[in-house]
Structure formats: C-alpha cells, structure tokens
Write an enzyme that holds these catalytic residues in place. Structure first.
Site, PDB file in Angstrom:
ATOM      1  N   ARG A  30      31.161  33.836  28.372  1.00 55.90           N
ATOM      2  CA  ARG A  30      30.730  35.094  29.004  1.00 55.90           C
ATOM      3  C   ARG A  30      31.534  36.272  28.450  1.00 55.90           C
ATOM      4  O   ARG A  30      32.769  36.285  28.565  1.00 55.90           O
ATOM      5  CB  ARG A  30      30.999  34.967  30.504  1.00 55.90           C
ATOM      6  CG  ARG A  30      30.790  36.214  31.290  1.00 55.90           C
ATOM      7  CD  ARG A  30      31.389  36.078  32.681  1.00 55.90           C
ATOM      8  NE  ARG A  30      31.090  37.269  33.440  1.00 55.90           N
ATOM      9  CZ  ARG A  30      31.705  37.601  34.570  1.00 55.90           C
ATOM     10  NH1 ARG A  30      32.642  36.813  35.060  1.00 55.90           N
ATOM     11  NH2 ARG A  30      31.387  38.692  35.194  1.00 55.90           N
ATOM     12  N   HIS A  90      42.329  38.894  38.823  1.00 54.32           N
ATOM     13  CA  HIS A  90      41.245  39.194  37.874  1.00 54.32           C
ATOM     14  C   HIS A  90      41.696  38.866  36.464  1.00 54.32           C
ATOM     15  O   HIS A  90      42.839  39.158  36.092  1.00 54.32           O
ATOM     16  CB  HIS A  90      40.843  40.671  37.952  1.00 54.32           C
ATOM     17  CG  HIS A  90      40.348  41.063  39.305  1.00 54.32           C
ATOM     18  ND1 HIS A  90      39.092  40.715  39.756  1.00 54.32           N
ATOM     19  CD2 HIS A  90      40.946  41.725  40.317  1.00 54.32           C
ATOM     20  CE1 HIS A  90      38.947  41.162  40.992  1.00 54.32           C
ATOM     21  NE2 HIS A  90      40.052  41.769  41.356  1.00 54.32           N
ATOM     22  N   ALA A 111      32.470  39.655  41.043  1.00 53.03           N
ATOM     23  CA  ALA A 111      31.819  40.901  41.468  1.00 53.03           C
ATOM     24  C   ALA A 111      31.842  41.091  42.984  1.00 53.03           C
ATOM     25  O   ALA A 111      31.708  42.226  43.469  1.00 53.03           O
ATOM     26  CB  ALA A 111      30.387  40.934  40.950  1.00 53.03           C
ATOM     27  N   SER A 136      40.282  40.194  33.730  1.00 55.90           N
ATOM     28  CA  SER A 136      40.309  41.480  33.017  1.00 55.90           C
ATOM     29  C   SER A 136      41.079  42.508  33.849  1.00 55.90           C
ATOM     30  O   SER A 136      41.333  42.282  35.035  1.00 55.90           O
ATOM     31  CB  SER A 136      38.874  41.978  32.785  1.00 55.90           C
ATOM     32  OG  SER A 136      38.247  42.286  34.020  1.00 55.90           O
ATOM     33  N   PRO A 187      31.715  34.237  41.584  1.00 54.97           N
ATOM     34  CA  PRO A 187      30.501  34.151  40.771  1.00 54.97           C
ATOM     35  C   PRO A 187      30.724  34.461  39.286  1.00 54.97           C
ATOM     36  O   PRO A 187      31.517  35.330  38.943  1.00 54.97           O
ATOM     37  CB  PRO A 187      29.585  35.218  41.394  1.00 54.97           C
ATOM     38  CG  PRO A 187      30.506  36.155  42.094  1.00 54.97           C
ATOM     39  CD  PRO A 187      31.647  35.295  42.591  1.00 54.97           C
ATOM     40  N   ASN A 188      30.033  33.698  38.477  1.00 51.46           N
ATOM     41  CA  ASN A 188      30.008  33.837  37.011  1.00 51.46           C
ATOM     42  C   ASN A 188      31.292  33.383  36.325  1.00 51.46           C
ATOM     43  O   ASN A 188      31.359  33.383  35.099  1.00 51.46           O
ATOM     44  CB  ASN A 188      29.684  35.292  36.597  1.00 51.46           C
ATOM     45  CG  ASN A 188      28.293  35.704  37.035  1.00 51.46           C
ATOM     46  OD1 ASN A 188      27.332  34.991  36.755  1.00 51.46           O
ATOM     47  ND2 ASN A 188      28.175  36.815  37.740  1.00 51.46           N
ATOM     48  N   ARG A 211      38.167  49.530  33.377  1.00 53.42           N
ATOM     49  CA  ARG A 211      36.747  49.312  33.103  1.00 53.42           C
ATOM     50  C   ARG A 211      35.894  50.336  33.855  1.00 53.42           C
ATOM     51  O   ARG A 211      36.347  51.433  34.125  1.00 53.42           O
ATOM     52  CB  ARG A 211      36.388  47.860  33.465  1.00 53.42           C
ATOM     53  CG  ARG A 211      37.225  46.847  32.663  1.00 53.42           C
ATOM     54  CD  ARG A 211      36.883  45.427  33.007  1.00 53.42           C
ATOM     55  NE  ARG A 211      35.469  45.135  32.714  1.00 53.42           N
ATOM     56  CZ  ARG A 211      34.832  44.052  33.148  1.00 53.42           C
ATOM     57  NH1 ARG A 211      35.473  43.155  33.887  1.00 53.42           N
ATOM     58  NH2 ARG A 211      33.561  43.859  32.844  1.00 53.42           N
ATOM     59  N   ARG A 223      34.509  49.142  39.411  1.00 56.14           N
ATOM     60  CA  ARG A 223      35.388  47.966  39.493  1.00 56.14           C
ATOM     61  C   ARG A 223      36.770  48.321  40.030  1.00 56.14           C
ATOM     62  O   ARG A 223      37.585  47.451  40.304  1.00 56.14           O
ATOM     63  CB  ARG A 223      35.516  47.290  38.122  1.00 56.14           C
ATOM     64  CG  ARG A 223      34.230  46.689  37.629  1.00 56.14           C
ATOM     65  CD  ARG A 223      34.411  45.881  36.355  1.00 56.14           C
ATOM     66  NE  ARG A 223      33.159  45.793  35.636  1.00 56.14           N
ATOM     67  CZ  ARG A 223      32.208  44.868  35.854  1.00 56.14           C
ATOM     68  NH1 ARG A 223      32.390  43.938  36.752  1.00 56.14           N
ATOM     69  NH2 ARG A 223      31.091  44.870  35.154  1.00 56.14           N
ATOM     70  N   GLU A 248      44.781  38.371  45.157  1.00 58.64           N
ATOM     71  CA  GLU A 248      43.536  38.666  44.434  1.00 58.64           C
ATOM     72  C   GLU A 248      43.847  38.676  42.939  1.00 58.64           C
ATOM     73  O   GLU A 248      44.808  39.323  42.505  1.00 58.64           O
ATOM     74  CB  GLU A 248      43.031  40.045  44.887  1.00 58.64           C
ATOM     75  CG  GLU A 248      41.794  40.523  44.160  1.00 58.64           C
ATOM     76  CD  GLU A 248      41.431  41.967  44.550  1.00 58.64           C
ATOM     77  OE1 GLU A 248      41.736  42.406  45.686  1.00 58.64           O
ATOM     78  OE2 GLU A 248      40.862  42.658  43.689  1.00 58.64           O
ATOM     79  N   ASP A 279      36.219  39.947  55.802  1.00 63.12           N
ATOM     80  CA  ASP A 279      36.277  39.528  57.204  1.00 63.12           C
ATOM     81  C   ASP A 279      36.725  38.069  57.343  1.00 63.12           C
ATOM     82  O   ASP A 279      37.412  37.718  58.300  1.00 63.12           O
ATOM     83  CB  ASP A 279      34.918  39.730  57.884  1.00 63.12           C
ATOM     84  CG  ASP A 279      34.655  41.207  58.208  1.00 63.12           C
ATOM     85  OD1 ASP A 279      35.597  42.007  58.122  1.00 63.12           O
ATOM     86  OD2 ASP A 279      33.500  41.536  58.536  1.00 63.12           O
ATOM     87  N   TYR A 336      36.576  38.858  28.611  1.00 57.12           N
ATOM     88  CA  TYR A 336      37.199  37.774  29.389  1.00 57.12           C
ATOM     89  C   TYR A 336      37.889  36.716  28.531  1.00 57.12           C
ATOM     90  O   TYR A 336      38.474  35.769  29.075  1.00 57.12           O
ATOM     91  CB  TYR A 336      36.145  37.106  30.274  1.00 57.12           C
ATOM     92  CG  TYR A 336      35.536  38.055  31.288  1.00 57.12           C
ATOM     93  CD1 TYR A 336      36.311  38.547  32.347  1.00 57.12           C
ATOM     94  CD2 TYR A 336      34.211  38.473  31.195  1.00 57.12           C
ATOM     95  CE1 TYR A 336      35.772  39.429  33.270  1.00 57.12           C
ATOM     96  CE2 TYR A 336      33.662  39.356  32.117  1.00 57.12           C
ATOM     97  CZ  TYR A 336      34.454  39.827  33.151  1.00 57.12           C
ATOM     98  OH  TYR A 336      33.925  40.706  34.064  1.00 57.12           O
ATOM     99  N   ASN A 343      39.806  34.739  42.757  1.00 66.08           N
ATOM    100  CA  ASN A 343      39.153  35.701  41.879  1.00 66.08           C
ATOM    101  C   ASN A 343      37.741  35.852  42.439  1.00 66.08           C
ATOM    102  O   ASN A 343      36.896  34.993  42.211  1.00 66.08           O
ATOM    103  CB  ASN A 343      39.116  35.205  40.434  1.00 66.08           C
ATOM    104  CG  ASN A 343      38.495  36.246  39.513  1.00 66.08           C
ATOM    105  OD1 ASN A 343      37.856  37.193  39.979  1.00 66.08           O
ATOM    106  ND2 ASN A 343      38.660  36.073  38.211  1.00 66.08           N
TER     107      ASN A 343
HETATM  108  C1  DQA Z   1      36.518  39.833  37.343  1.00 65.41           C
HETATM  109  C2  DQA Z   1      36.282  41.345  37.345  1.00 65.41           C
HETATM  110  C3  DQA Z   1      35.029  41.699  38.146  1.00 65.41           C
HETATM  111  O1  DQA Z   1      34.822  43.105  38.128  1.00 65.41           O
HETATM  112  C4  DQA Z   1      33.820  41.020  37.558  1.00 65.41           C
HETATM  113  O2  DQA Z   1      32.680  41.284  38.330  1.00 65.41           O
HETATM  114  C5  DQA Z   1      34.022  39.555  37.372  1.00 65.41           C
HETATM  115  C6  DQA Z   1      35.306  39.070  36.864  1.00 65.41           C
HETATM  116  C7  DQA Z   1      37.709  39.451  36.435  1.00 65.41           C
HETATM  117  O3  DQA Z   1      38.193  38.315  36.586  1.00 65.41           O
HETATM  118  O4  DQA Z   1      38.114  40.215  35.574  1.00 65.41           O
HETATM  119  O5  DQA Z   1      33.111  38.761  37.549  1.00 65.41           O
HETATM  120  O6  DQA Z   1      36.840  39.443  38.668  1.00 65.41           O
END
Ligand code: DQA
Length: 147
Positions: free
Chosen positions: A18, A101, A78, A103, A10-11, A108, A112, A99, A88, A23, A75
């Site tokens: 953003r 990220h 959140a 950032s 998401p996002n 942070r 997180r 995994e 699961d 980011y 990624n």
């Molecule tokens: C994120 C880090 C997460 O904490 C955050 O909610 C994101 C982006 C990152 O790519 O740094 O949406 O996954």
C-alpha cells in the site's frame, strides 16, 4: 506478566504494497514478528489484532477489559480522524493506550492532523515506520512495569 494488545486498524493489512512511498515496504506480518520478539525478550504477553471494520475494533477494545489486557497500542488508520465511537470505547474501558502511526500524519493532508484519540491517549508516536510500533511497545512495557 504484563498483557499488551496491539490493534491495527483499516488497510494496515495492506502494508508492504500500500502506497510504499508513504508507508514503506514492510508488511504487517513482519511488524508483528518484531513485536513478538520484543515481547519474548521482555517477558510480556502480546496479542495482535487487525480489522478493517470499526465495530470489530470497538468490540476488541471492550473485550480487552475482561481479558485482563493492561495496555493497548493502536494504529486506528483512517478511523483516527473519524471515530468518536472508538474514542468512547477507550473512555468506557479506561485501558491506557498509545496511538501509533507509520507515517507522520502531521506532514500530510490537513485532515490527518486531527485525531479523535490523541487527547485521551497516554501518548502518540507518528512517522517512524515499524519503529513507531516498537517505540510504543517499549513505552508500554515501561508503563506496565511502573504500575
Ligand atoms: C496511518 C495514517 C492515517 O492517516 C491513515 O488513514 C492510515 C495509516 C499511519 O499509520 O500512518 O491508514 O494511521
């Protein structure tokens, strides 16, 4: 030919505009383009998927098994910090994953620093912007070539 899936949560469709101080200014389309170039150079098959919806991400992970995906880079945005259901889905399909990220989540807010996925991931790469994805992709290619 290795078959690798990259899932953006998401996002992440908003990358570029953003919170650029966190980011950066690179868009998701640009990151996907760099991944596609790397896939071509290394002769691996790449699929990318983005969703803002937890259920769609779970379905994508479930369907990956029947689509012969050997490795997932995710990624989870959140959902990293909230989703037992995504955990699961990985436990159910047993597809190895990294995994990622953009950032450095450990530098942070404290919430997180907790991930529902890290302990079942092959590894975690956090804090290198676009390169978090590219480093994960390199590790995924090495892993697929070894197995
Ligand atoms: C994120 C880090 C997460 O904490 C955050 O909610 C994101 C982006 C990152 O790519 O740094 O949406 O996954």
């Amino acid at each position: 030919m290795a078959n690798i899936l990259v899932i953006h949560g998401p996002n992440l469709n908003l990358l570029g505009t953003r919170e650029p101080e966190v980011y950066g200014t690179e868009t998701l389309a640009s990151i996907n383009k760099h991944l596609a170039q790397m896939a071509e150079q290394n002769e691996v098959r790449l699929r990318t998927y983005q969703s803002n919806t937890e259920g769609n991400i779970i379905s994508c992970i479930q369907q990956a098994a029947s689509k012969d995906i050997q490795f997932i880079i995710i990624n989870p945005g959140a959902f990293t910090h909230t989703s037992i259901a995504i955990r699961d889905a990985f436990l159910a399909t047993r597809i190895p994953f990294i995994e990622v990220h953009v950032s450095n989540v450990y530098a942070r807010e404290e919430f997180r620093s907790h991930s529902y996925l890290s302990d079942i991931a092959l590894g975690v790469i956090s804090g290198f912007g676009r390169n978090s994805y590219l480093l994960a992709f390199e590790a995924a290619i090495i892993h697929c070539n070894q197995s």
